[in-house]
Motif scaffolding. Structure first.
Motif, PDB file in Angstrom:
ATOM      1  N   TRP A  39     -10.739   1.123  -4.425  1.00  0.00           N
ATOM      2  CA  TRP A  39      -9.441   1.656  -4.018  1.00  0.00           C
ATOM      3  C   TRP A  39      -9.268   1.366  -2.495  1.00  0.00           C
ATOM      4  O   TRP A  39      -8.269   0.930  -2.106  1.00  0.00           O
ATOM      5  N   PHE A  40     -10.158   1.624  -1.814  1.00  0.00           N
ATOM      6  CA  PHE A  40      -9.956   1.379  -0.249  1.00  0.00           C
ATOM      7  C   PHE A  40     -10.022  -0.223   0.261  1.00  0.00           C
ATOM      8  O   PHE A  40      -9.225  -0.529   1.144  1.00  0.00           O
ATOM      9  N   LEU A  60      -6.463  -0.831  -0.505  1.00  0.00           N
ATOM     10  CA  LEU A  60      -5.772  -0.029   0.704  1.00  0.00           C
ATOM     11  C   LEU A  60      -5.688  -0.851   1.656  1.00  0.00           C
ATOM     12  O   LEU A  60      -4.729  -1.231   2.371  1.00  0.00           O
ATOM     13  N   HIS A  61      -6.575  -1.634   2.333  1.00  0.00           N
ATOM     14  CA  HIS A  61      -6.759  -2.250   3.363  1.00  0.00           C
ATOM     15  C   HIS A  61      -6.001  -3.663   3.205  1.00  0.00           C
ATOM     16  O   HIS A  61      -5.407  -4.132   4.262  1.00  0.00           O
ATOM     17  N   TYR A 108      -5.555   4.852   7.774  1.00  0.00           N
ATOM     18  CA  TYR A 108      -3.803   4.970   7.547  1.00  0.00           C
ATOM     19  C   TYR A 108      -3.472   6.420   7.311  1.00  0.00           C
ATOM     20  O   TYR A 108      -3.497   7.027   8.109  1.00  0.00           O
ATOM     21  N   VAL A 163      -4.335   7.949   4.480  1.00  0.00           N
ATOM     22  CA  VAL A 163      -4.894   8.408   3.412  1.00  0.00           C
ATOM     23  C   VAL A 163      -5.965   9.301   4.102  1.00  0.00           C
ATOM     24  O   VAL A 163      -6.787   8.989   5.007  1.00  0.00           O
TER      25      VAL A 163
END
Length: 403
Positions: A191-192, A195-196, A325, A327
């Motif tokens: 998930w991360f 995101l990145h 960010y 999140v």
């Protein structure tokens, strides 16, 4: 007991001193810290402070007047060099000594650095743990520059998020097969990573740093273990922290993944306690050391009570957070020993629920504070909803709590 000395002026030391006064301790109380400023918050260093969204005076945990009003003597910019557990004296770096009836070690955990042999001491190679670190990085983080992040834990990912948000190009290198390998499940790592990637961060996994390179003593890139070369303007090393145990160890105090304490915070030396990031304590038949703000506060406050004769054992209720960010990740519990992860989606807000057998161990909640609060409450109460109920879209979080 007339004289208490606290070594380590971070979150734990500040909380311990404040609690001692709150509980009625009226004797001499001295807080010793290596940095020249009063105790301050560390989480905003790599976020709001470095971005310029939080002024220095807002970083301090308490104004200096707080300590003066409570007759807490601050010895800042001073290091504790030696501890005599028999004479009950501490020798400071300025040559003075402090006598104590009781002493608390809240020495924290400094950032780990890369070996000098591979370039860890080059100019332009930074860590993120102190105000000085944040100030140095803020000067480096100008749009258009390229930052190399070494380490794919939460420290490294948070640094990457700040830099990318400021318009820098960012490459992150993680030696383990994936980011967050030591602290989170593959589901959370995936998930991360996504995101990145959506913010332009390049992540290289399963590859270490063989050598940092330089020009006239200034970092200019890295040679990776797979033969690749990364050119960059500066680097951030986020490979973890290590408990500051040297003072205790030299004094003959027992060490076990940190300064070993019992359920009341007592070390192996009479009259000496320890709390926070530097200390490991009994937990479910083993020992645990937690690196978190909540533990620093709660463990220190429990230890302060024990120093004044309290007998309630410290029972950790682990929780953590990370901001990247827009999140907010909130973590309840400890995922140690998990063998299954189930994913819950609440109108686009994700949470990952870790199980060991049928027991709910922890939860990672991404922009899902309700899932975090419900899971934390259940974990602390020893309740474990069936995984099938967690993933059932027909059941609300309130339904899980009521079951």
């Amino acid at each position: 007991m007339d004289n208490i000395v606290v070594i380590g002026a971070g979150q734990a030391g500040s909380a311990l001193c404040a609690k001692l006064r709150e509980l009625g301790f009226g004797g001499a109380l001295t807080l010793v810290g290596e940095e020249p400023v009063p105790p301050y918050q560390r989480p905003p260093l790599s976020k709001k402070y470095m971005l310029g969204d939080m002024a220095l005076d807002r970083m301090f945990l308490r104004p200096e007047a707080f300590y003066a009003d409570r007759d807490i003597a601050l010895r800042l910019g001073t290091r504790a060099d030696a501890l005599d557990t028999v004479a009950r004296r501490v020798t400071l770096s300025d040559g003075t000594t402090l006598a104590y009836d009781a002493l608390a070690l809240t020495t924290g955990a400094p950032a780990m650095r890369l070996p000098a042999a591979i370039g860890g001491a080059l100019r332009g190679v930074h860590t993120m743990r102190t105000l000085d670190d944040a100030d140095a990085l803020a000067r480096e983080c100008t749009p258009g520059r390229h930052m190399l992040v070494i380490g794919g834990g939460y420290i490294g990912l948070e640094a990457a998020a700040v830099a990318a948000g400021r318009g820098l190009s960012v490459t992150l290198v993680e030696q383990a097969p994936r980011i967050l390998a030591r602290v989170a499940a593959p589901e959370t790592a995936d998930w991360f990573r996504a995101l990145h990637a959506a913010h332009g961060v390049r992540i290289i996994e399963g590859t270490g740093v063989a050598q940092l390179t330089e020009t006239e003593g200034r970092f200019n890139g890295a040679e990776l273990t797979d033969g690749r070369r990364i050119d960059a303007d500066f680097a951030v090393v986020g490979i973890g922290i290590r408990p500051a145990t040297a003072l205790a160890e030299a004094a003959g105090i027992a060490i076990n993944n940190g300064i070993a304490v019992d359920e009341l915070g007592r070390t192996s030396a009479p009259g000496i306690w320890a709390a926070g990031d530097c200390a490991s304590f009994p937990h479910r038949g083993g020992r645990l050391r937690l690196e978190s703000v909540p533990n620093a506060i709660e463990h220190s406050e429990a230890t302060a009570a024990a120093m004044l004769g309290g007998t309630d054992p410290y029972v950790a209720k682990p929780w953590f957070w990370s901001d990247q960010y827009d999140v907010k990740l909130q973590i309840a519990g400890l995922n140690t020993g998990y063998d299954r992860v189930v994913v819950r989606d609440d109108a686009g807000a994700r949470s990952h629920w870790y199980y060991g057998g049928d027991t709910l161990l922890s939860v990672d909640a991404m922009n899902n504070p309700r899932a975090y609060m419900v899971a934390k409450r259940m974990i602390e109460a020893g309740q474990s909803p069936a995984p099938a109920r967690v993933t059932d879209p027909a059941l609300t979080l309130k339904d899980l709590l009521a079951a």
